[in-house]
Design an enzyme around this catalytic site. Structure first.
Site, mmCIF file in Angstrom:
data_model
loop_
_atom_site.group_PDB
_atom_site.id
_atom_site.type_symbol
_atom_site.label_atom_id
_atom_site.label_comp_id
_atom_site.label_asym_id
_atom_site.label_seq_id
_atom_site.Cartn_x
_atom_site.Cartn_y
_atom_site.Cartn_z
ATOM 1 N N TYR A 1 0.828 -1.216 0.000
ATOM 2 C CA TYR A 1 0.000 0.000 0.000
ATOM 3 C C TYR A 1 0.863 1.267 0.000
ATOM 4 C CZ TYR A 1 -3.329 3.530 1.321
ATOM 5 O OH TYR A 1 -4.097 4.662 1.330
ATOM 6 N N TRP B 1 0.980 5.748 -1.556
ATOM 7 C CA TRP B 1 0.649 6.746 -2.573
ATOM 8 C C TRP B 1 1.665 6.795 -3.702
ATOM 9 C CZ3 TRP B 1 -2.577 11.459 -2.942
ATOM 10 C CH2 TRP B 1 -3.806 11.299 -2.289
HETATM 11 P P1 PGD Z 1 3.651 8.104 1.676
HETATM 12 O O1 PGD Z 1 4.434 8.963 2.578
HETATM 13 O O2 PGD Z 1 2.920 8.769 0.566
HETATM 14 O O3 PGD Z 1 2.608 7.376 2.637
HETATM 15 O O4 PGD Z 1 0.625 6.262 3.555
HETATM 16 P P2 PGD Z 1 1.679 6.115 2.367
HETATM 17 O O5 PGD Z 1 2.469 4.880 2.591
HETATM 18 O O6 PGD Z 1 0.993 6.283 1.057
HETATM 19 O O7 PGD Z 1 4.552 6.930 1.140
HETATM 20 C C1 PGD Z 1 4.843 6.735 -0.195
HETATM 21 C C2 PGD Z 1 6.272 6.216 -0.315
HETATM 22 O O8 PGD Z 1 6.494 5.867 -1.671
HETATM 23 C C3 PGD Z 1 7.314 7.249 0.053
HETATM 24 O O9 PGD Z 1 8.227 6.714 0.975
HETATM 25 C C4 PGD Z 1 8.001 7.576 -1.294
HETATM 26 O O10 PGD Z 1 9.362 7.876 -1.179
HETATM 27 C C5 PGD Z 1 7.807 6.291 -2.064
HETATM 28 N N1 PGD Z 1 7.796 6.480 -3.513
HETATM 29 C C6 PGD Z 1 7.306 7.529 -4.194
HETATM 30 N N2 PGD Z 1 7.457 7.314 -5.524
HETATM 31 C C7 PGD Z 1 8.035 6.096 -5.678
HETATM 32 C C8 PGD Z 1 8.443 5.330 -6.810
HETATM 33 O O11 PGD Z 1 8.265 5.696 -7.964
HETATM 34 N N3 PGD Z 1 9.013 4.128 -6.569
HETATM 35 C C9 PGD Z 1 9.194 3.661 -5.328
HETATM 36 N N4 PGD Z 1 9.739 2.464 -5.203
HETATM 37 N N5 PGD Z 1 8.837 4.375 -4.230
HETATM 38 C C10 PGD Z 1 8.255 5.568 -4.406
HETATM 39 C C11 PGD Z 1 -0.385 7.183 3.543
HETATM 40 C C12 PGD Z 1 -1.493 6.725 4.491
HETATM 41 O O12 PGD Z 1 -1.150 7.046 5.846
HETATM 42 C C13 PGD Z 1 -2.784 7.366 4.172
HETATM 43 S S1 PGD Z 1 -3.265 7.394 2.512
HETATM 44 C C14 PGD Z 1 -3.627 7.832 5.112
HETATM 45 S S2 PGD Z 1 -5.031 8.703 4.664
HETATM 46 C C15 PGD Z 1 -3.432 7.563 6.523
HETATM 47 N N6 PGD Z 1 -3.693 8.650 7.373
HETATM 48 C C16 PGD Z 1 -3.342 8.578 8.666
HETATM 49 C C17 PGD Z 1 -3.945 9.387 9.702
HETATM 50 O O13 PGD Z 1 -4.860 10.183 9.443
HETATM 51 N N7 PGD Z 1 -3.486 9.256 10.959
HETATM 52 C C18 PGD Z 1 -2.539 8.383 11.294
HETATM 53 N N8 PGD Z 1 -2.128 8.297 12.559
HETATM 54 N N9 PGD Z 1 -1.958 7.620 10.348
HETATM 55 C C19 PGD Z 1 -2.331 7.665 9.060
HETATM 56 N N10 PGD Z 1 -1.711 6.877 8.139
HETATM 57 C C20 PGD Z 1 -2.192 6.730 6.774
#
Ligand code: PGD
Length: 760
Positions: A110, A112
């Site tokens: 999972y 973004w």
């Molecule tokens: P990101 O920081 O977007 O968080 O969680 P999510 O795991 O989506 O992580 C994306 C990762 O992908 C980053 O480390 C980035 O470097 C890597 N990445 C980006 N592009 C690429 C690529 O092309 N290749 C590779 N291999 N890696 C890549 C988000 C999630 O967190 C979400 S959606 C929600 S809504 C949640 N919200 C909460 C909340 O409200 N409260 C708490 N306490 N916790 C939450 N967690 C949730």
């Protein structure tokens, strides 16, 4: 669009980029009326800071082989050659698949990731695993898991969270917006897959100028822009269902609800109305009953209910309000209140789930097809609820319930993650550490040394979007962006596609995975397939690829119609029934009642979360999404870093709570919960309800600085504090939004933050 610079896109906006001697300069898309400050985070991605510059392995795994390992997350990392590492990982795949089959591999992965239709990490990984016989995947999202499960049962689809009534309709017709969880500008700045025009703030402003009124229901005053002049209902976190049920009770006892609407368009209203009268528990759900639960005076609740039936009312529930224990209840109660008001299916009326939770929701109907990277069918079809990953790793073979089904957790031995950061997004990170240590092999693709990368055995150095070409497009946007390569890959970083191709070839699935195309050929192929196939069939005349590249973008034609959710259902519910068992909006669901869940009964109820403030942890924590970055992405970028306080994640607290603890603005504090502790930088603020503290997600988990400070995380990852429990047996959703905590002064010299350093 400006003709200089390289066109590019991100989840927080389209932009043009110019390579510079020391990195990259980024300019917002000229058509964007309100570009996001998050664009200023991008430049750091082009520098070596925190980048994974070569493939790495954890020493213990490399030398001792796979297996559960307590050293995971603490061990040394060794840089290795690509080919050597790909051979080892392919060997490990062959071992696990040969000995245990695909049910032993987790490729749910999972996250973004990044904008771009081809290089989307999860799509890449899913296609790869489907070529190998499948893998266990996750289902639903951290964002809106409750809505994904509940809405189909209550209104027959996910429309309220995917494409509710259009913003334009709210702008033109709504008299009163009741925003539970607000309409935070910070969240509307991002939209999965990219966004060209940020319009939400402007639409809200123009609705206000027309005379629309706003009511904000949230413990945080800045969940709605100050210029909208909202009436602030500073509720106790997690009490929205009680507020909504009490409003329903007012309409019931006043006799001002739309009985005709309930009769014609809903099922189960008798049970629901009886429950308001106390049929379930002997308690009338009056405003006086709700007052101590919500912290809102009964008179104000009564007035609000009466205002709601005076004109055209839109009730919005942010995704975050449902990201809580028993998060099904506020969402279902909002549907019930909107049904009692009787405006569902009318312009500007009814309800929506997730307006402003991203910039996309309500933006356009999103009916056009987009270029899509084919993933093949999943031969295994084993899914776990996305937020139950730690349970699965810690309890293989154990039973669990979800959405009326009895399931068993598979025994996951090989975990493969690309494009997500579970050590940011999951709850109770010390528990997640134990879960990761129970696996036999963890493979992570990452451009950055996130904490997830540091808890892996194998770290594949991934490129960022700036280092590759792609086609940018998203369901909620009206452009396709010809994303150009801005600079060469740093170090030895490789595209996820190249890495997975390397593994696939070693495992005998190379031809199937690649179909003989390079990444560049795939990008052109996806565009041309789309242009001559689905786009042409939808009446879209798009230019050939070479012209698209030269122009930098292609604008889709305007959507053919204005969207009002459930308008045809309202016009003729027999001809256009909802896809629920009754064909109607289910205010009482026999299906859900039949599951027998005490944590989600057959109609909306008030359920008090088990964790309540007490002497040890007297404050309620709101752990929301951040304003200065997308989740954890580019936390070392300029905008994110400028938002830190004393070099830590800011923690906001009311002045009286700070004074009671002898705390001052700007000082380093310790937050503790039953699960763990972290440092934060204190901000004293009257925008936060008394008794509440707010700390956003996304500061990278830094256990090294934590150990130096005697806490779990020395930088400020709020998920060391939150609880890893599902919303209910219905949705099993993430409940990370709330926890109870204590805050105290940090004594001593705060340790240096180490999480952006190259690992030992
Ligand atoms: P990101 O920081 O977007 O968080 O969680 P999510 O795991 O989506 O992580 C994306 C990762 O992908 C980053 O480390 C980035 O470097 C890597 N990445 C980006 N592009 C690429 C690529 O092309 N290749 C590779 N291999 N890696 C890549 C988000 C999630 O967190 C979400 S959606 C929600 S809504 C949640 N919200 C909460 C909340 O409200 N409260 C708490 N306490 N916790 C939450 N967690 C949730």
């Amino acid at each position: 669009m400006s003709t200089t610079g390289i066109p590019h896109s991100s989840h927080w906006g389209a932009f043009r980029a110019d390579p510079t001697a020391d990195g990259v300069r980024v300019r917002a898309h000229p058509d964007d009326p309100a570009p996001s400050a998050l664009l200023r985070n991008v430049a750091v991605a082009a520098t070596p800071t925190a980048r994974v510059l070569r493939p790495h392995v954890r020493r213990g795994w490399w030398e001792d082989g796979p297996g559960p390992d307590e050293r995971r997350g603490r061990d040394e990392f060794l840089p290795v050659e690509w080919d050597e590492l790909l051979d080892r990982v392919a060997g490990e795949y062959a071992r696990v698949l040969g000995e245990h089959g695909p049910r032993a591999v987790y490729a749910g992965s999972y996250g973004w990731a990044s904008a771009g239709r081809f290089h989307h990490s999860q799509s890449q990984l899913h296609r790869f695993s489907h070529c190998l016989g499948g893998a266990v995947r996750s289902t639903w999202t951290y964002s809106h898991n409750v809505g994904e499960v509940l809405m189909p049962r209550v209104v027959g689809s996910q429309e309220p969270l995917i494409s509710p009534t259009a913003w334009t309709s709210v702008e033109a017709a709504t008299d009163l917006v009741i925003a539970l969880g607000g309409l935070p500008a910070k969240n509307s700045e991002v939209a999965s897959g990219g966004i060209t025009r940020h319009e939400v703030a402007g639409r809200l402003r123009s609705a206000r100028a027309r005379g629309a009124e706003f009511v904000l229901v949230s413990p945080l005053r800045d969940d709605l822009a100050a210029e909208l002049d909202a009436d602030w209902f500073a509720v106790v976190p997690g009490s929205d269902a009680a507020l909504l049920l009490a409003m329903c009770h007012v309409l019931l006892t006043d006799g001002s609800f739309d009985a005709g609407f309930l009769e014609r368009f809903t099922a189960g209203s008798e049970e629901f109305l009886a429950s308001l009268r106390g049929a379930d528990d002997g308690v009338e759900k009056t405003p006086e009953w709700a007052e101590p639960l919500t912290g809102i005076a009964a008179g104000r609740i009564r007035d609000l209910a009466r205002r709601a039936v005076r004109g055209r009312t839109m009730i919005t529930v942010s995704w975050s309000v449902a990201r809580t224990r028993f998060g099904e209840q506020p969402l279902w109660a909002a549907v019930a209140l909107a049904a009692m008001i009787g405006q569902i299916g009318l312009p500007g009326g009814g309800f929506g789930h997730g307006y402003a939770s991203t910039g996309g929701v309500g933006k356009r109907a999103g009916t056009y097809p987009l270029p899509t990277f084919p993933q093949f069918a999943d031969p295994l079809r084993v899914r776990i609820p996305v937020a139950r990953i730690a349970d699965a790793l810690l309890h293989p073979g154990e039973p669990y319930e979800v959405d009326g089904r009895h399931e068993t957790y598979p025994h996951l031995r090989l975990v493969h993650w690309a494009g997500g950061n579970p050590f940011h997004h999951h709850q109770d990170l010390q528990r997640l550490q134990r879960a990761f240590r129970a696996a036999e092999t963890i493979v992570v693709h990452e451009p950055f040394w996130t904490s997830t990368a540091r808890h892996a055995d194998v770290v594949f150095a991934a490129t960022t979007t700036l280092e590759r070409e792609d086609v940018g497009a998203a369901r909620y946007d009206d452009r396709l962006i010809a994303m150009g390569r801005v600079h060469e890959p740093l170090g030895e970083a490789r595209d996820d596609y190249e890495v997975l191709s390397g593994l696939a070839h070693r495992l005998g699935a190379g031809e199937r995975f690649t179909e003989g195309r390079t990444a560049g050929e795939w990008v052109e192929h996806l565009y041309e397939e789309w242009r001559t196939g689905p786009a042409a069939r939808a009446g879209i005349t798009a230019p050939p690829h070479a012209e698209f590249l030269a122009a930098g973008e292609f604008r889709l034609p305007p959507e053919p119609r204005e969207k009002v959710m459930f308008a045809s259902f309202r016009a003729d519910p027999d001809r256009f029934p909802l896809r629920t068992p009754s064909g109607r909006i289910e205010l009482h669901s026999e299906t859900i009642a039949g599951f027998g869940y005490d944590d989600c009964p057959g109609h909306p109820v008030w359920l008090a979360p088990e964790e309540q403030p007490d002497e040890e942890f007297p404050l309620r924590l709101v752990a929301n999404n951040p304003a200065t970055r997308l989740h954890s992405q580019l936390d070392h970028g300029a905008t994110s870093q400028a938002g830190k306080v004393a070099g830590r994640e800011p923690v906001r607290m009311h002045a009286r709570d700070a004074a009671a603890r002898g705390l001052a603005d700007g000082q380093v504090v310790v937050l503790r919960s039953r699960r763990g502790s972290c440092l934060g930088g204190l901000v004293v603020s009257d925008a936060v309800r008394e008794g509440v503290v707010q700390m956003s997600t996304g500061s990278w988990f830094d256990p090294v600085a934590g150990a130096a400070a005697g806490v779990t995380c020395g930088y400020g990852n709020v998920n060391v504090l939150t609880r890893d429990v599902g919303s209910s047996r219905l949705s099993q959703a993430c409940t990370g939004q709330h926890a109870t905590v204590q805050v105290s002064a940090f004594e001593g010299v705060p340790p240096r933050v180490t999480i952006f350093d190259q690992p030992a």
